[in-house]
Design an enzyme around this catalytic site. Structure first.
Site, PDB file in Angstrom:
ATOM      1  N   TYR A 134       0.823  -1.209   0.000  1.00 20.36           N
ATOM      2  CA  TYR A 134       0.000   0.000   0.000  1.00 20.36           C
ATOM      3  C   TYR A 134       0.857   1.259   0.000  1.00 20.36           C
ATOM      4  O   TYR A 134       0.412   2.307  -0.467  1.00 20.36           O
ATOM      5  CB  TYR A 134      -0.894   0.031   1.250  1.00 20.36           C
ATOM      6  CG  TYR A 134      -2.202  -0.705   1.112  1.00 20.36           C
ATOM      7  CD1 TYR A 134      -2.224  -2.093   1.008  1.00 20.36           C
ATOM      8  CD2 TYR A 134      -3.407  -0.020   1.115  1.00 20.36           C
ATOM      9  CE1 TYR A 134      -3.417  -2.763   0.899  1.00 20.36           C
ATOM     10  CE2 TYR A 134      -4.611  -0.695   1.013  1.00 20.36           C
ATOM     11  CZ  TYR A 134      -4.611  -2.061   0.903  1.00 20.36           C
ATOM     12  OH  TYR A 134      -5.802  -2.724   0.797  1.00 20.36           O
ATOM     13  N   LYS A 194       3.423 -15.074   3.207  1.00 15.94           N
ATOM     14  CA  LYS A 194       3.697 -15.872   2.006  1.00 15.94           C
ATOM     15  C   LYS A 194       5.208 -16.075   1.956  1.00 15.94           C
ATOM     16  O   LYS A 194       5.893 -15.715   0.992  1.00 15.94           O
ATOM     17  CB  LYS A 194       3.142 -15.132   0.773  1.00 15.94           C
ATOM     18  CG  LYS A 194       3.197 -15.906  -0.519  1.00 15.94           C
ATOM     19  CD  LYS A 194       2.190 -17.036  -0.632  1.00 15.94           C
ATOM     20  CE  LYS A 194       2.430 -17.821  -1.901  1.00 15.94           C
ATOM     21  NZ  LYS A 194       1.695 -19.095  -1.946  1.00 15.94           N
ATOM     22  N   ASP A 236      -2.482 -18.407   1.181  1.00 12.81           N
ATOM     23  CA  ASP A 236      -3.409 -19.201   0.360  1.00 12.81           C
ATOM     24  C   ASP A 236      -4.092 -20.272   1.210  1.00 12.81           C
ATOM     25  O   ASP A 236      -5.307 -20.482   1.127  1.00 12.81           O
ATOM     26  CB  ASP A 236      -2.704 -19.788  -0.876  1.00 12.81           C
ATOM     27  CG  ASP A 236      -1.349 -20.428  -0.572  1.00 12.81           C
ATOM     28  OD1 ASP A 236      -0.892 -20.345   0.590  1.00 12.81           O
ATOM     29  OD2 ASP A 236      -0.757 -21.026  -1.496  1.00 12.81           O
ATOM     30  N   ASP A 248      -6.424  -7.124   4.203  1.00 13.70           N
ATOM     31  CA  ASP A 248      -7.552  -6.523   3.484  1.00 13.70           C
ATOM     32  C   ASP A 248      -8.405  -7.620   2.852  1.00 13.70           C
ATOM     33  O   ASP A 248      -9.630  -7.653   2.993  1.00 13.70           O
ATOM     34  CB  ASP A 248      -7.027  -5.565   2.409  1.00 13.70           C
ATOM     35  CG  ASP A 248      -8.142  -4.919   1.613  1.00 13.70           C
ATOM     36  OD1 ASP A 248      -9.124  -4.475   2.234  1.00 13.70           O
ATOM     37  OD2 ASP A 248      -8.050  -4.883   0.371  1.00 13.70           O
ATOM     38  N   ASP A 268     -12.342  -9.339   4.266  1.00 14.11           N
ATOM     39  CA  ASP A 268     -13.567  -9.353   3.456  1.00 14.11           C
ATOM     40  C   ASP A 268     -14.107 -10.782   3.385  1.00 14.11           C
ATOM     41  O   ASP A 268     -15.304 -11.023   3.501  1.00 14.11           O
ATOM     42  CB  ASP A 268     -13.309  -8.846   2.028  1.00 14.11           C
ATOM     43  CG  ASP A 268     -13.622  -7.359   1.871  1.00 14.11           C
ATOM     44  OD1 ASP A 268     -13.407  -6.615   2.858  1.00 14.11           O
ATOM     45  OD2 ASP A 268     -14.074  -6.946   0.786  1.00 14.11           O
TER      46      ASP A 268
END
Ligand code: IPM
Ligand code: MN
Length: 364
Positions: free
Chosen positions: A142, A189, A221, A245, A249
Site C-alpha cells: 500500500y 507468504k 493461500d 484486506d 472481506d
C-alpha cells in the site's frame, strides 16, 4: 467523562451509517452521563469536490485535535473505471492512516447467534467462531515505492516491511491473545516473498516474549481456504496490510454480512473506528444500508479509546437484543423475516437506541 469525537461520514452510505453510529453514542452519553462533543469533517470524494483534496488540511487538523474518530467510507464509482485519475477518494483514507500513525487495524469477526442462518456457510461450521484480526495498516504494498517504466507499459508496487513495523503490531496481537484463547496465527507468504520471510522472522522473535501464547504460521493461500473450512480453528490472526484486506472481506461471511463488521484503527495517538464495508454507491440514498457495523464500531470506540467497557458491552447487548427480536436490514434478512421487522438504516439505529434505553433502565 467529557470527550471530543470527530465524525467523518465520507461518501456513499458512509453518511447514512455514521448518522446511526453517532445516535448510539449520544444515547450512551445520555444513559451513562457522559458528555460527547461532536464535530464533522470532510474526506474522500466529497472533499475532492469541495476542495480538490481528498484529505484537506483542515480535516487533518481536526483529527489531530480530537479524542476519537468515527469514520464512514470513501469511494465513488466514477473512479473505478478510470484508472488514470490522479486524485482519488481512497488516497484520503490512506493518507489519514499514515499521518495519524494508525498502524494496527483490529477487525473482530463476531458472529451473533441470531445470524447463523444469514451466512452462506453451514451453521455447524460457523457456530462458536470468534476471530480477531490484526491487520497491519501503514506499510506493505500500500505504501511501498510504485511506478511505471518501459514507456508506461510496465507497472510495479513494492511490498516492503521493516522490523519495527512488524514488531509493534505483533506485540499488540500477542497481548490481545493473552486475554483470549492464547493463540496467534501469523499469515504470510514466506515460501515466496522476502518481505514475508522478514515478517516471519520478526514474529518468531516476538513470540519468544509470550511463552504462554501458541504461535502458528500459515501461508496466505492456505489461510484463505481454512477460514471457510474451519473458522473455529482461528483465534487471533496477525497479518500484513494487503493479505489482511483480502482475508477480512472473506471472513465477513463468517459474521453473515459485511454490514455487521466493525473495525478499530489504532496507533500511538487518536483511534479511528469504521465499518469494514465501503461506500456502496449501488444502495446509497435508498436508506437500506445496515448501520450495525457503524454501531459496533462505536462500541469499539467506547472501549478502546475511552476505556468504557460497560458502555461498549451495553451497545453490543442492544444489538444482540435487536437481532433476537427479529429486526433485520435487507443484507441479513432471510425468508423468516417478518415484513414489519425489515427495517431501513435510520429505524434500525433508532431500535438499537430504544434497546439501550431499556437495558440501562432495567439495570439501574
Ligand atoms: C478497507 C478498504 C480500503 C483498504 C480501501 C478503501 C483503500 O478496502 O479499509 O478495507 O484497502 O484498506
Ligand atoms: Mn478492504
Amino acid at each position: 467523562m467529557k470527550k471530543k469525537i470527530t465524525i467523518l461520514p465520507g461518501d456513499g452510505i458512509g453518511k447514512e451509517v455514521t448518522a446511526a453510529g453517532k445516535k448510539v453514542l449520544e444515547q450512551i452519553g445520555e444513559c451513562f452521563g457522559h458528555e460527547f462533543i461532536f464535530d464533522y469533517a470532510t474526506i474522500g470524494h466529497e472533499a475532492i469536490e469541495l476542495t480538490g483534496n481528498p484529505l484537506p488540511d483542515e480535516t487533518l487538523k481536526k483529527l489531530k485535535n480530537c479524542d476519537a474518530i468515527l469514520f464512514g467510507a470513501v469511494g465513488h464509482p466514477k473512479y473505478d473505471n478510470d484508472p488514470s485519475a490522479k486524485v482519488r477518494p481512497e488516497q484520503g483514507l490512506l493518507k489519514m492512516r499514515r499521518e495519524l500513525g494508525l498502524y494496527a487495524n483490529l477487525r473482530p469477526i463476531r458472529l451473533f447467534d441470531e445470524l447463523l442462518g444469514a451466512s452462506s456457510i453451514k451453521p455447524e461450521i460457523l457456530k462458536g467462531a470468534d476471530i480477531l484480526f490484526f491487520r497491519e495498516l501503514t506499510g506493505d504494498v500500500y505504501f511501498g515505492e510504485r511506478g511505471r517504466k518501459n514507456g508506461n507499459d510496465t507497472a510495479y508496487d513494492t511490498m516492503i516491511y521493516s522490523r519495527y513495523e512488524v514488531e509493534r503490531i505483533a506485540h499488540k496481537a500477542f497481548k490481545a491473545a493473552q486475554t483470549r484463547s492464547k493463540k496467534v496465527t501469523s499469515v504470510d507468504k514466506a515460501n515466496v516473498l522476502e518481505s514475508s520471510r522478514l515478517w516471519r522472522e520478526v514474529v518468531q522473535d516476538v513470540a519468544k516474549q509470550y511463552p504462554d501464547v501458541t504461535i502458528e504460521h500459515m501461508f496466505v493461500d492456505a489461510a484463505a481456504m481454512k477460514l471457510i473450512q474451519n473458522p473455529k480453528s482461528f483465534d487471533v490472526v496477525l497479518t500484513g496490510n494487503l493479505f489482511g484486506d483480502i482475508l477480512t472481506d472473506e471472513a465477513s461471511q463468517i459474521a453473515g454480512s459485511m454490514g455487521m463488521l466493525a473495525s478499530a484503527s489504532i496507533g500511538d495517538t487518536v483511534g479511528l473506528y469504521e465499518p469494514i464495508h465501503g461506500s456502496a454507491h449501488d444502495i446509497t440514498g435508498k436508506g437500506i444500508a445496515n448501520p450495525l457495523a457503524s454501531v459496533l464500531s462505536a462500541a469499539l470506540l467506547l472501549e478502546i479509546s475511552f476505556g468504557l467497557k460497560e458502555e461498549a458491552d451495553a451497545v453490543i447487548r442492544a444489538v444482540a437484543q435487536t437481532l433476537k427480536e427479529g429486526y433485520r436490514t435487507r443484507d441479513i434478512a432471510d425468508a423468516s423475516t417478518l415484513h414489519e421487522k425489515l427495517l431501513g438504516t435510520e429505524v434500525m439505529g433508532n431500535v438499537v437506541c430504544n434497546q439501550l434505553r431499556m437495558l440501562v433502565s432495567v439495570n439501574s
